[in-house]
Write a protein that holds these residues in place. Structure first.
Motif, PDB file in Angstrom:
ATOM      1  N   VAL A  57      -2.180  -0.970   7.644  1.00 58.44           N
ATOM      2  CA  VAL A  57      -0.862  -0.749   7.262  1.00 58.44           C
ATOM      3  C   VAL A  57      -0.611  -1.980   6.235  1.00 58.44           C
ATOM      4  N   THR A  58      -1.231  -3.313   6.492  1.00 53.87           N
ATOM      5  CA  THR A  58      -0.898  -4.391   5.725  1.00 53.87           C
ATOM      6  C   THR A  58      -1.423  -4.356   4.487  1.00 53.87           C
ATOM      7  N   VAL A  59      -2.835  -3.736   4.386  1.00 56.88           N
ATOM      8  CA  VAL A  59      -3.376  -3.596   3.188  1.00 56.88           C
ATOM      9  C   VAL A  59      -2.405  -2.426   2.342  1.00 56.88           C
ATOM     10  N   SER A  60      -1.987  -1.360   2.730  1.00 57.36           N
ATOM     11  CA  SER A  60      -1.051  -0.457   2.166  1.00 57.36           C
ATOM     12  C   SER A  60       0.332  -1.113   1.613  1.00 57.36           C
ATOM     13  N   ILE A  61       0.847  -1.944   2.417  1.00 57.63           N
ATOM     14  CA  ILE A  61       1.967  -2.938   2.044  1.00 57.63           C
ATOM     15  C   ILE A  61       1.428  -3.702   0.692  1.00 57.63           C
ATOM     16  N   ALA A  62       0.472  -4.428   0.770  1.00 54.31           N
ATOM     17  CA  ALA A  62       0.127  -5.224  -0.383  1.00 54.31           C
ATOM     18  C   ALA A  62      -0.055  -4.371  -1.248  1.00 54.31           C
ATOM     19  N   ASP A  63      -0.732  -3.182  -1.467  1.00 58.70           N
ATOM     20  CA  ASP A  63      -0.900  -2.164  -2.623  1.00 58.70           C
ATOM     21  C   ASP A  63       0.278  -1.903  -3.125  1.00 58.70           C
ATOM     22  N   LEU A  64       1.283  -1.389  -2.292  1.00 60.54           N
ATOM     23  CA  LEU A  64       2.508  -1.102  -2.596  1.00 60.54           C
ATOM     24  C   LEU A  64       3.226  -1.983  -3.191  1.00 60.54           C
ATOM     25  N   HIS A  65       3.043  -3.249  -3.026  1.00 64.09           N
ATOM     26  CA  HIS A  65       3.719  -4.486  -3.538  1.00 64.09           C
ATOM     27  C   HIS A  65       3.091  -4.684  -4.980  1.00 64.09           C
ATOM     28  N   ALA A  67       1.527  -2.444  -7.026  1.00 64.14           N
ATOM     29  CA  ALA A  67       2.164  -1.446  -7.727  1.00 64.14           C
ATOM     30  C   ALA A  67       3.441  -1.431  -8.279  1.00 64.14           C
ATOM     31  N   SER A  68       4.399  -1.899  -7.185  1.00 66.08           N
ATOM     32  CA  SER A  68       5.576  -2.052  -7.542  1.00 66.08           C
ATOM     33  C   SER A  68       6.141  -3.162  -8.792  1.00 66.08           C
ATOM     34  N   GLY A  69       5.189  -4.182  -8.789  1.00 67.64           N
ATOM     35  CA  GLY A  69       4.993  -5.063  -9.514  1.00 67.64           C
ATOM     36  C   GLY A  69       4.781  -4.954 -11.030  1.00 67.64           C
ATOM     37  N   GLU A  70       3.589  -3.842 -10.962  1.00 73.44           N
ATOM     38  CA  GLU A  70       3.058  -3.252 -12.032  1.00 73.44           C
ATOM     39  C   GLU A  70       4.332  -2.317 -12.850  1.00 73.44           C
ATOM     40  N   ALA A  71       4.831  -1.602 -11.611  1.00 78.15           N
ATOM     41  CA  ALA A  71       5.967  -0.659 -12.384  1.00 78.15           C
ATOM     42  C   ALA A  71       7.215  -1.373 -13.039  1.00 78.15           C
ATOM     43  N   GLY A  72       7.707  -2.454 -12.475  1.00 78.50           N
ATOM     44  CA  GLY A  72       8.491  -3.127 -12.939  1.00 78.50           C
ATOM     45  C   GLY A  72       8.179  -3.811 -14.214  1.00 78.50           C
TER      46      GLY A  72
END
Length: 106
Positions: A57-65, A67-72
């Protein structure tokens, strides 16, 4: 003598009964200890699985973070490009209006 022998025999039988009871108690304790060891092993296994799940879950959250930065960043780039395109369209419109004005004047 016979009374002493009978007393000794009774005492020996009593000692034998006590040894049997102590053996039964020791066997019960050994069985309980084995069951406890099995339960402890199962708990340790479950804790390990929970830890692994938490890491996932921690890795998934880091990946999401990430991806969110890249999308921003992409959204910022699109906004900037859109602004540039708008500026160019405005400039082109002015040039067309100027050209039309010159054509009408000629």
């Amino acid at each position: 003598d016979q009374t002493a022998t009978d007393g000794a025999a009774t005492a020996i039988c009593s000692i034998g009964d006590t040894i049997v009871k102590v053996t039964e108690i020791a066997n019960s304790i050994a069985s309980a200890a084995e069951e406890q060891a099995i339960a402890t092993s199962e708990i340790a296994k479950n804790v390990g699985q929970a830890s692994s799940g938490t890491q996932s879950v921690t890795v998934s959250i880091a990946d999401l973070h990430t991806a969110s930065g890249e999308a921003g960043g992409a959204a910022k780039d699109i906004s900037s490009a859109s602004g540039n395109l708008s500026d160019r369209a405005t400039e082109l419109l002015k040039q067309v209006e100027t050209s039309l004005t010159q054509v009408k004047a000629a």
